[in-house]
Design an enzyme around this catalytic site. Structure first.
Site, PDB file in Angstrom:
ATOM      1  N   LYS A   1      -7.135  -2.612   4.891  1.00 20.58           N
ATOM      2  CA  LYS A   1      -7.942  -2.961   6.059  1.00 20.58           C
ATOM      3  C   LYS A   1      -7.308  -2.498   7.365  1.00 20.58           C
ATOM      4  O   LYS A   1      -7.983  -2.025   8.259  1.00 20.58           O
ATOM      5  CB  LYS A   1      -8.118  -4.485   6.084  1.00 20.58           C
ATOM      6  CG  LYS A   1      -8.970  -4.979   7.225  1.00 20.58           C
ATOM      7  CD  LYS A   1     -10.319  -5.384   6.746  1.00 20.58           C
ATOM      8  CE  LYS A   1     -11.303  -5.628   7.857  1.00 20.58           C
ATOM      9  NZ  LYS A   1     -12.492  -4.789   7.705  1.00 20.58           N
TER      10      LYS A   1
ATOM     11  N   ASN B   1       7.218  -3.264   6.007  1.00 17.56           N
ATOM     12  CA  ASN B   1       5.901  -2.700   6.261  1.00 17.56           C
ATOM     13  C   ASN B   1       6.081  -1.600   7.295  1.00 17.56           C
ATOM     14  O   ASN B   1       6.577  -1.870   8.392  1.00 17.56           O
ATOM     15  CB  ASN B   1       4.958  -3.784   6.789  1.00 17.56           C
ATOM     16  CG  ASN B   1       3.672  -3.208   7.356  1.00 17.56           C
ATOM     17  OD1 ASN B   1       3.211  -2.154   6.910  1.00 17.56           O
ATOM     18  ND2 ASN B   1       3.098  -3.871   8.333  1.00 17.56           N
TER      19      ASN B   1
ATOM     20  N   GLU C   1     -22.327   6.267   9.034  1.00 16.39           N
ATOM     21  CA  GLU C   1     -21.731   4.981   8.677  1.00 16.39           C
ATOM     22  C   GLU C   1     -22.243   4.514   7.305  1.00 16.39           C
ATOM     23  O   GLU C   1     -21.479   3.984   6.486  1.00 16.39           O
ATOM     24  CB  GLU C   1     -22.039   3.957   9.779  1.00 16.39           C
ATOM     25  CG  GLU C   1     -21.565   2.541   9.506  1.00 16.39           C
ATOM     26  CD  GLU C   1     -20.091   2.411   9.173  1.00 16.39           C
ATOM     27  OE1 GLU C   1     -19.325   3.364   9.363  1.00 16.39           O
ATOM     28  OE2 GLU C   1     -19.685   1.344   8.671  1.00 16.39           O
TER      29      GLU C   1
ATOM     30  N   LYS D   1     -19.890   3.713   4.012  1.00 11.71           N
ATOM     31  CA  LYS D   1     -19.920   2.419   3.306  1.00 11.71           C
ATOM     32  C   LYS D   1     -20.126   2.631   1.822  1.00 11.71           C
ATOM     33  O   LYS D   1     -19.454   2.030   0.996  1.00 11.71           O
ATOM     34  CB  LYS D   1     -21.077   1.590   3.868  1.00 11.71           C
ATOM     35  CG  LYS D   1     -20.955   0.296   4.512  1.00 11.71           C
ATOM     36  CD  LYS D   1     -19.816  -0.246   5.225  1.00 11.71           C
ATOM     37  CE  LYS D   1     -18.627   0.543   5.565  1.00 11.71           C
ATOM     38  NZ  LYS D   1     -17.937   0.276   6.777  1.00 11.71           N
TER      39      LYS D   1
ATOM     40  N   TRP E   1       0.907  -1.162   0.000  1.00 10.38           N
ATOM     41  CA  TRP E   1       0.000   0.000   0.000  1.00 10.38           C
ATOM     42  C   TRP E   1       0.932   1.195   0.000  1.00 10.38           C
ATOM     43  O   TRP E   1       1.590   1.501   0.985  1.00 10.38           O
ATOM     44  CB  TRP E   1      -0.866  -0.013   1.249  1.00 10.38           C
ATOM     45  CG  TRP E   1      -1.967   1.005   1.232  1.00 10.38           C
ATOM     46  CD1 TRP E   1      -3.202   0.869   0.669  1.00 10.38           C
ATOM     47  CD2 TRP E   1      -1.933   2.312   1.804  1.00 10.38           C
ATOM     48  NE1 TRP E   1      -3.933   2.012   0.862  1.00 10.38           N
ATOM     49  CE2 TRP E   1      -3.181   2.920   1.551  1.00 10.38           C
ATOM     50  CE3 TRP E   1      -0.977   3.043   2.502  1.00 10.38           C
ATOM     51  CZ2 TRP E   1      -3.507   4.201   1.969  1.00 10.38           C
ATOM     52  CZ3 TRP E   1      -1.289   4.325   2.911  1.00 10.38           C
ATOM     53  CH2 TRP E   1      -2.549   4.892   2.652  1.00 10.38           C
TER      54      TRP E   1
ATOM     55  N   GLU F   1     -16.940   4.279   0.100  1.00 12.25           N
ATOM     56  CA  GLU F   1     -15.684   3.515   0.004  1.00 12.25           C
ATOM     57  C   GLU F   1     -15.762   2.355  -0.979  1.00 12.25           C
ATOM     58  O   GLU F   1     -14.740   2.015  -1.577  1.00 12.25           O
ATOM     59  CB  GLU F   1     -15.183   3.063   1.374  1.00 12.25           C
ATOM     60  CG  GLU F   1     -16.033   2.052   2.082  1.00 12.25           C
ATOM     61  CD  GLU F   1     -15.529   1.735   3.482  1.00 12.25           C
ATOM     62  OE1 GLU F   1     -14.310   1.735   3.700  1.00 12.25           O
ATOM     63  OE2 GLU F   1     -16.377   1.465   4.356  1.00 12.25           O
TER      64      GLU F   1
HETATM   65  C1  F6R Z   1     -14.369   1.430   6.887  1.00 10.08           C
HETATM   66  C2  F6R Z   1     -13.290   0.929   7.697  1.00 10.08           C
HETATM   67  C3  F6R Z   1     -12.364   1.917   8.306  1.00 10.08           C
HETATM   68  C4  F6R Z   1     -11.911   1.445   9.685  1.00 10.08           C
HETATM   69  C5  F6R Z   1     -10.837   2.389  10.215  1.00 10.08           C
HETATM   70  C6  F6R Z   1     -10.414   2.023  11.623  1.00 10.08           C
HETATM   71  O1  F6R Z   1     -15.155   0.394   6.401  1.00 10.08           O
HETATM   72  O2  F6R Z   1     -13.119  -0.247   7.861  1.00 10.08           O
HETATM   73  O3  F6R Z   1     -12.937   3.180   8.373  1.00 10.08           O
HETATM   74  O4  F6R Z   1     -13.015   1.419  10.544  1.00 10.08           O
HETATM   75  O5  F6R Z   1      -9.720   2.337   9.373  1.00 10.08           O
HETATM   76  O6  F6R Z   1      -9.880   0.738  11.673  1.00 10.08           O
HETATM   77  P1  F6R Z   1      -9.790  -0.057  13.027  1.00 10.08           P
HETATM   78  O7  F6R Z   1     -11.160  -0.269  13.534  1.00 10.08           O
HETATM   79  O8  F6R Z   1      -9.093  -1.336  12.661  1.00 10.08           O
HETATM   80  O9  F6R Z   1      -8.977   0.795  13.986  1.00 10.08           O
END
Ligand code: F6R
Length: 593
Positions: free
Chosen positions: A588, A99, A470, A474, A73, A477
């Site tokens: 992710k 990474n 939210e 969704k 990424w 994205e």
């Molecule tokens: C959207 C999504 C992101 C995560 C954000 C926080 O669908 O998945 O907005 O919610 O990057 O990630 P976490 O919860 O892993 O800290």
């Protein structure tokens, strides 16, 4: 972000690396690459594209003792073949995958350039390869060179390193970015998470910050940077199995994960309620009760779940604030004398939150982490952890984790209040979710319309406003349709200027308290030509509402409503031919700031 793998002694090295990288693509998929140890110089394959394309370049017959791989990424430098990992040091002594992000790479680049090192890429990673080579030339020992390099590097890194000529050992180093060792009887492995290694080993060790060392076919050597002492490591096992990453007949992980929501709620009830009592750590409940300010920190979808948590805890009379982690990290505000921090993170590895933790530790305030990832950095750093038990979430767009976060926050609030009604109410929600699953054909029809649009608005009041945020995230994205989530009453203060003929406006109606004013907002946009799609609760429904979901208590209404929104985004993305599980530019686990 980025995903990395490495192995020594693995008989199916090619397939471990390639299949392993595929399971790590949720961490980034701009470009990918592999390196295999070889007599003169490692064999390197790199491509500005996904792992399945890389796979076609690597001969099936390829055999080697050591291999490393990377899925990227991009942070420093465009996703080109040149910038794809692995990167090689100036004289070819070290080949590595990385990474993380090196904060002082410019200074190191300058220092090494002055010493005559040449750079071929725009990446910060090439600086690491040359730095290790430089230190190795001074010290003549890889471990010493690694240690010295770690002292000079500022930033985050998980590194897996081939030393040219050493056919037995694969070196590694870790700071902030995750790296696990998988230990087997006649092979050892490294990877950014468990997934690539599940088929090969049962014993794992999660490296902690400032650790480095090597794996060989039959040895694992881990050292701690301060003191350079050999670390005592003990292996653990994981509940994850390779079945957890099966699609089980679903076309996409996102769809599978949306439809796992009822099970997620069931698991949470089982883990936090024994049929009579709530099962939260009494010390945690006392800490919450004693604190004069609860401060939620989170990002993205998890941030949206915190907005719901704020409402739950405020209803108990607590002072609650919610901050976006990347903001609070640099502009921390603490007004209470005795605050409790609550970090909510699906992955437990989000860099913005790890930055916040440094501030929290400095003030020595207690921290509760709510996460889906046991053993993650944010779990390890916390005084208290509550696990989400949502099972692995693979689609980049978070769905069931949001459901788990909201449910867990509801359970926590109910435990604090001593409210046992929540449990039957949650079973009621589970039934409502099943009914939502049965409405799929309706969502597909609406998606036919949405897929043709480039803008959309979601409106709601109270809990419905939180779910609008939210829902909008969704949609944008995974479909790349621009969208906004707004409080219904705010529209006329500016955004209504954007409403035009056939602009989609999706309106949630779940609360009798605000049903009237939100329906007035509906009329306002209708009068400007908007195409209105109402998602209402049964007892508040009107004839023309597009989707009517079963009634559940208002404070839990976000659960069925968000499921509808997730389906709408999913089917709209499907109609637009988007890459649903791996939307462009996203990853992710966001391990860079
Ligand atoms: C959207 C999504 C992101 C995560 C954000 C926080 O669908 O998945 O907005 O919610 O990057 O990630 P976490 O919860 O892993 O800290």
């Amino acid at each position: 972000m980025c995903g990395i793998v490495g192995a020594v002694g693995c008989r199916q090295l090619r397939s471990y690396l390639i299949d392993g990288l595929k399971t790590l693509e949720y961490r980034g998929y701009d470009s990918s690459g592999l390196a295999f140890s070889h007599e003169e110089a490692p064999l390197i394959y790199r491509i500005p594209g996904r792992v399945h394309l890389l796979e076609e370049m690597v001969p099936l017959s390829l055999e080697a003792g050591i291999g490393i791989g990377h899925t990227r990424w991009a942070t420093h430098g465009a996703p080109t073949e040149t910038n794809a990992h692995p990167h090689i040091s100036h004289s070819g002594l070290f080949t590595l995958v990385h990474n993380g992000v090196i904060d002082n790479y410019r200074a190191l680049h300058q220092m090494l350039s002055d010493l005559g090192y040449q750079f071929n890429t725009e990446t910060d990673t090439e600086v690491i390869a040359n730095l290790i080579e430089h230190n190795y030339k001074q010290m003549g020992d890889v471990l010493k060179a690694l240690r010295q390099s770690m002292k000079m590097l500022e930033g985050s890194y998980a590194l897996v390193i081939i030393h040219q000529g050493d056919d037995e050992r694969l070196f590694f180093a870790k700071n902030h970015s995750p790296l696990l060792i998988g230990h087997g009887p006649d092979a050892n492995f490294l990877a950014s998470d468990y997934l690539p290694m599940l088929k090969h080993v049962k014993d794992f060790y999660a490296l902690t910050d400032h650790q480095f060392g090597y794996i060989s076919k039959d040895e694992v050597a881990v050292f701690d940077l301060p003191g350079n002492s050999k670390a005592k490591i003990s292996y653990h096992q994981t509940d994850l199995t390779s079945e957890d990453i099966n699609l089980e007949g679903y076309p996409h992980y996102m769809l599978k994960e949306i439809e796992e929501a009822d099970n997620v709620i069931r698991h949470l009830i089982d883990n936090y309620h024994d049929g009579r009592n709530y099962l939260f750590n009494p010390k945690l409940l006392d800490t919450i009760t004693a604190s004069d300010q609860l401060i939620f920190l989170a990002c993205g979808t998890s941030y949206h779940a915190c907005l719901i948590g704020k409402r739950y805890l405020e209803a108990l009379g607590k002072r609650v604030d919610v901050y976006i982690a990347s903001e609070w990290a640099y502009y921390p505000v603490i007004t209470g004398k005795n605050p409790l921090f609550i970090i909510v993170s699906q992955s437990g590895e989000t860099a913005d939150l790890i930055h916040c933790v440094k501030n929290i530790k400095q003030y020595k305030f207690p921290l509760l982490t709510i996460t889906n990832t046991k053993g993650s950095t944010l779990d390890r750093e916390a005084n208290f952890t509550l696990l989400l038990f949502a099972g692995i979430e693979i689609a980049v767009a978070s769905t069931k984790a949001y459901v788990a976060q909201v449910t867990l926050l509801a359970l926590l609030a109910a435990a604090l209040k001593g409210d046992s009604q929540l449990i039957p109410d949650l079973y009621h929600v589970i039934e409502a979710l099943k009914k939502v699953i049965d409405m799929k054909s309706k969502f597909e029809k609406i998606a036919d319309f949405l897929a043709t649009k480039e803008n959309a608005f979601y409106l709601g009041r109270g809990f419905d406003y939180d779910v609008s945020l939210e829902a909008s995230l969704k949609l944008k994205e995974i479909t790349y349709i621009h969208s906004e989530g707004l409080p219904g009453g705010e529209l006329k203060h500016g955004p209504i200027a954007l409403i035009d003929k056939d602009t989609p406006v999706i309106i949630f109606v779940s609360d009798s308290l605000t049903a009237l004013p939100i329906r007035s907002n509906l009329q306002e946009v209708l009068a400007r030509g908007a195409h209105v799609i109402v998602i209402s609760s049964q007892s508040l429904a009107k004839g023309k509402d597009a989707i009517v979901v079963p009634d559940v208590p208002v404070h839990l209404s976000v659960l069925p409503k968000v499921m509808v929104a997730q389906y709408l985004a999913y089917y709209t993305a499907l109609k637009r031919g988007a890459n649903i599980d791996k939307p462009r530019n996203l990853a992710k686990s966001v391990t860079v700031e």
